[in-house]
Design an enzyme around this catalytic site. Structure first.
Site, PDB file in Angstrom:
ATOM      1  N   HIS A 274       0.812  -1.211   0.000  1.00  0.00           N
ATOM      2  CA  HIS A 274       0.000   0.000   0.000  1.00  0.00           C
ATOM      3  C   HIS A 274       0.850   1.268   0.000  1.00  0.00           C
ATOM      4  CE1 HIS A 274      -3.964   1.792   0.820  1.00  0.00           C
ATOM      5  NE2 HIS A 274      -3.221   2.765   1.312  1.00  0.00           N
TER       6      HIS A 274
ATOM      7  N   ASN B  54       6.073  -8.030 -15.081  1.00  0.00           N
ATOM      8  CA  ASN B  54       6.349  -8.197 -13.646  1.00  0.00           C
ATOM      9  C   ASN B  54       6.130  -9.652 -13.239  1.00  0.00           C
ATOM     10  OD1 ASN B  54       6.483  -5.463 -13.793  1.00  0.00           O
ATOM     11  ND2 ASN B  54       4.582  -5.067 -12.694  1.00  0.00           N
ATOM     12  N   ASP B  55       5.000 -10.197 -13.678  1.00  0.00           N
ATOM     13  CA  ASP B  55       4.717 -11.581 -13.339  1.00  0.00           C
ATOM     14  C   ASP B  55       5.426 -12.551 -14.270  1.00  0.00           C
ATOM     15  OD1 ASP B  55       3.131 -11.745 -11.004  1.00  0.00           O
ATOM     16  OD2 ASP B  55       1.502 -10.783 -12.088  1.00  0.00           O
TER      17      ASP B  55
ATOM     18  N   CYS C 267       2.765  -3.865 -20.166  1.00  0.00           N
ATOM     19  CA  CYS C 267       2.315  -2.983 -19.093  1.00  0.00           C
ATOM     20  C   CYS C 267       3.042  -3.271 -17.778  1.00  0.00           C
ATOM     21  CB  CYS C 267       0.805  -3.071 -18.909  1.00  0.00           C
ATOM     22  SG  CYS C 267       0.246  -4.709 -18.444  1.00  0.00           S
TER      23      CYS C 267
ATOM     24  N   ARG D 122      -5.586  -1.036 -12.563  1.00  0.00           N
ATOM     25  CA  ARG D 122      -5.582  -2.182 -11.640  1.00  0.00           C
ATOM     26  C   ARG D 122      -6.816  -2.081 -10.756  1.00  0.00           C
ATOM     27  NH1 ARG D 122       0.437  -1.156 -11.662  1.00  0.00           N
ATOM     28  NH2 ARG D 122       1.402  -3.148 -12.131  1.00  0.00           N
TER      29      ARG D 122
ATOM     30  N   GLU E 299       1.326 -13.248 -18.957  1.00  0.00           N
ATOM     31  CA  GLU E 299       2.221 -13.131 -17.803  1.00  0.00           C
ATOM     32  C   GLU E 299       2.531 -14.484 -17.171  1.00  0.00           C
ATOM     33  OE1 GLU E 299       0.425 -10.471 -14.939  1.00  0.00           O
ATOM     34  OE2 GLU E 299      -1.547 -11.330 -15.187  1.00  0.00           O
TER      35      GLU E 299
ATOM     36  N   ARG F 296      -8.322  -3.809 -16.186  1.00  0.00           N
ATOM     37  CA  ARG F 296      -7.893  -5.175 -15.901  1.00  0.00           C
ATOM     38  C   ARG F 296      -8.841  -5.710 -14.824  1.00  0.00           C
ATOM     39  NH1 ARG F 296      -2.718  -6.961 -13.511  1.00  0.00           N
ATOM     40  NH2 ARG F 296      -3.170  -5.679 -11.724  1.00  0.00           N
TER      41      ARG F 296
ATOM     42  N   ARG G  46       8.591 -12.164  -6.967  1.00  0.00           N
ATOM     43  CA  ARG G  46       8.861 -10.752  -7.245  1.00  0.00           C
ATOM     44  C   ARG G  46       8.891  -9.860  -6.009  1.00  0.00           C
ATOM     45  NH1 ARG G  46       3.297  -8.976 -10.441  1.00  0.00           N
ATOM     46  NH2 ARG G  46       3.440  -6.922  -9.542  1.00  0.00           N
TER      47      ARG G  46
HETATM   48  C1  PEP Z   1       2.528  -7.459 -14.458  1.00  0.00           C
HETATM   49  O1  PEP Z   1       2.452  -8.550 -13.905  1.00  0.00           O
HETATM   50  O2  PEP Z   1       3.489  -7.118 -15.186  1.00  0.00           O
HETATM   51  C2  PEP Z   1       1.450  -6.458 -14.305  1.00  0.00           C
HETATM   52  C3  PEP Z   1       1.448  -5.354 -15.005  1.00  0.00           C
HETATM   53  O3  PEP Z   1       0.477  -6.689 -13.384  1.00  0.00           O
HETATM   54  P1  PEP Z   1       0.689  -6.581 -11.802  1.00  0.00           P
HETATM   55  O4  PEP Z   1       2.003  -5.871 -11.570  1.00  0.00           O
HETATM   56  O5  PEP Z   1      -0.467  -5.822 -11.267  1.00  0.00           O
HETATM   57  O6  PEP Z   1       0.708  -8.007 -11.389  1.00  0.00           O
HETATM   58 MG    MG Z   2       0.615  -9.281 -13.122  1.00  0.00          MG
END
Ligand code: PEP
Ligand code: MG
Length: 595
Positions: A190, A456-457, A504, A298, A433, A334, A467
């Site tokens: 947060h 990211n994922d 993204c 998000r 992802e 999303r 992560r």
């Molecule tokens: C990602 O996984 O790259 C993504 C954009 O979604 P989040 O970071 O919300 O999992």
């Molecule tokens: Mg993700």
């Protein structure tokens, strides 16, 4: 003596100010016998009344500044305060033990926390934190100790804390709290999200943060590199002040020169640059930097920090507001991605041994069609107010996508029957992802209107690196050859089947990778609004044909080190030549800056 602490930079920029150590539990509670029980209860009533006033004031302030959704937590706190059984228990204890009420309150709170902690259910742990927050306020009124808060700060400060609760962050005086150094959390915690949304430089993961820094010590926070410098020498300070000034000047210049212009390569190819948002206040940031849409909203942030689900109407209002504000640009919503590290107590996402591999995103939504369909109804209705696109997180194969789409069709039919207007050409896409989705990208592309790669994922699953675990962060490598190949494979499948493919994840906002990503076939990028001017500048100095040649070379490389060094060399040469280096590490130690 100057000390360097290394953490994880979660919100870019440089902040320099004295440290304000923020503790929640620095007071002693006295114990003494009392005889006048009525007087004692009257003291408690006054303290509770004052606490109620505090909470109501915070609630109103947060509604005004951040919106109803983020204020809901304080309504929950008011309910805890008004719990009659709590008052009854306090009275019984007082009659039996005849001790001062602050001692009784303290004792009962500790007992309550012990009971809650013994239950292996994360919902109880969240409740405990809320309970402690409320009791702490009452106790401080009884003791007449000012609760440490970040609402009115006397001077600009770097807030150094073990953790910040939602109420701390939401009520923070953002003109004076100019940097954050926090021990707990992750990029998606947060406080990290709010820091980015509020554009406050922040570093997390500094072990024993408040113990490692003395109150009032001068602290430098570099939210790009994750570096924190305590008691810097005059020389270091001078350097960072200069870097900070250059950074501000560069940001302003970048914004000026790129404003109103589309992101266009040297050979005139447009690249769609849009913003990732979590909070409504980021819409304004996105418009300020000329985002061409929202590439990732998000929506799960509507569901966290509250005690009940947002109903269809509330969700509809929130989605329609973004769609309207961004008109004529598209907004990619999303669908809820809870689970993993985004824990929402009232959705009953219980603690799992492997949360990142667990019950999250569409897996959760398919198990809760009533929650998912409510969200889809709200999204469809909001599509009447702008251009909305929908994307599904964590799609791992065709069956999953088809199951999701069945629910989508059911919702569309229901709305049709009810004569509710919505956009019938709404586009649907999958987040790519999960590595299995990359392997099946050619099949998925035939059943999607677009792809958006969530690096990211994807990186976490592909490289088996959690992560949010600082201990293995060194293995989390966007330039890993396997990551590059996966992006390429996905982009090529999208191209063959004629659908757009964006990125993204955080990689999209890192200028180091822009040329490579375009060369690999990525057609759009979505990132935190703060990164857009830099990426737009970078794109304007890239030639797409050269980027494709570079991508071919990179695809043959064997190590991340080799890849990064080529990318860094090219990016730095460009950014230096056209004067838009933005990461202080890159320009602070350059010759021109030392002159
Ligand atoms: C990602 O996984 O790259 C993504 C954009 O979604 P989040 O970071 O919300 O999992
Ligand atoms: Mg993700």
């Amino acid at each position: 003596m100057e000390r360097y602490l290394q953490g994880l930079g979660v919100s870019p920029g440089i902040a320099i100010a004295p440290a304000l150590l923020f503790f929640h539990d620095r007071y002693d509670v006295p114990t003494y016998a009392v005889t006048d029980l009525d007087a004692e209860m009257a003291r408690l009533d006054v303290a509770m009344r004052e606490t109620r006033n505090d909470l109501e004031n915070i609630y109103e302030r947060v509604v005004a500044e951040l919106g109803e959704r983020h204020a809901a937590i304080f309504q929950a706190h008011l309910m805890i305060l008004e719990d009659v059984t709590l008052r009854e228990e306090l009275t019984e204890y007082l009659v039996e033990h005849r001790h001062n009420v602050e001692h009784i309150l303290d004792t009962l709170t500790k007992q309550y926390v012990r009971t809650m902690d013994s239950v292996d259910d994360p919902r109880f742990r969240e409740r405990t934190a809320d309970m402690l927050d409320v009791m702490d306020r009452v106790l401080r009124h009884l003791l007449e100790t000012e609760r440490p808060n970040l609402r009115r700060l006397e001077q600009e400060s770097i807030i150094v804390a073990h953790d910040l609760t939602p109420s701390d962050t939401a009520s923070m005086d953002t003109n004076k709290a100019i940097g954050l150094v926090i021990e707990a959390g992750s990029v998606t915690s947060h406080s990290a999200i709010l820091a980015r949304a509020l554009e406050i430089p922040a570093v997390i993961g500094i072990v024993d943060a408040p113990e490692s820094v003395k109150a009032g010590s001068l602290v430098i926070v570099d939210g790009s590199s994750g570096r924190v410098i305590v008691d810097p020498t005059r020389e270091t300070c001078k350097r960072y002040v200069k870097a900070q000034q250059r950074l501000a000047a560069r940001r302003a210049k970048l914004l000026r020169v790129t404003k109103g212009k589309p992101a266009c390569t040297r050979d005139n190819v447009n690249v769609m640059l849009s913003a990732n948002i979590e909070l409504p206040l980021e819409i304004e940031h996105s418009l300020n930097v000329n985002a061409q849409g929202i590439g990732l909203y998000r929506t799960e942030y509507l569901f966290i920090d509250r005690d009940s689900l947002p109903d269809e109407e509330e969700q509809y209002e929130a989605y329609a507001a973004v769609a309207r504000a961004m008109q004529p640009h598209p907004v990619v919503l999303r669908t809820i991605d809870v689970g993993g590290d985004k824990f929402v107590s009232h959705l009953q996402t219980l603690k799992e041994d492997n949360p990142q591999l667990g019950w999250r995103a569409v897996r959760f939504c398919l198990a809760h069609p009533e929650i998912f369909k409510t969200q889809l109804r709200a999204i469809f209705r909001a599509s009447a107010h702008g251009t909305i696109e929908v994307m599904f997180p964590m799609i791992s194969g065709l069956e999953e996508l088809r199951n999701v789409k069945t629910l989508v069709s059911e919702v569309a039919c229901e709305l049709d029957e009810e004569d509710v207007s919505f956009d019938r050409n709404i586009k649907f896409g999958s987040m790519i992802e999960v590595p299995s989705a990359v392997m099946l990208a050619d099949l998925l592309a035939q059943e999607n209107d677009f792809f958006s790669i969530g690096t990211n994922d994807l990186i976490q699953y592909l490289l088996a690196v959690d992560r949010v675990n600082e201990k293995i962060a060194y293995l989390y490598e966007p330039a890993h050859p396997a990551v590059v190949r996966m992006i390429h494979q996905t982009a090529q499948a999208a191209r063959v089947h004629g659908i757009p493919c964006s990125i993204c994840g955080e990689m999209a906002g890192d200028a180091l990778y822009t040329e490579l990503l375009l060369g690999l076939g990525i057609t759009a990028l979505s990132m935190a609004p703060v990164a857009i001017p830099l990426i737009r500048a970078e794109i304007s100095h890239i030639h797409l044909e050269e980027a494709r040649t570079l991508a071919k070379q990179v695809l043959k490389m064997r190590t991340a080190k080799e890849i990064k060094s080529v990318l860094a060399e090219r990016h730095l040469a460009r950014a230096k030549k056209y004067d838009y280096l933005m990461a202080p590490d890159q320009f602070m130690f350059s010759d021109e800056d030392n002159s």
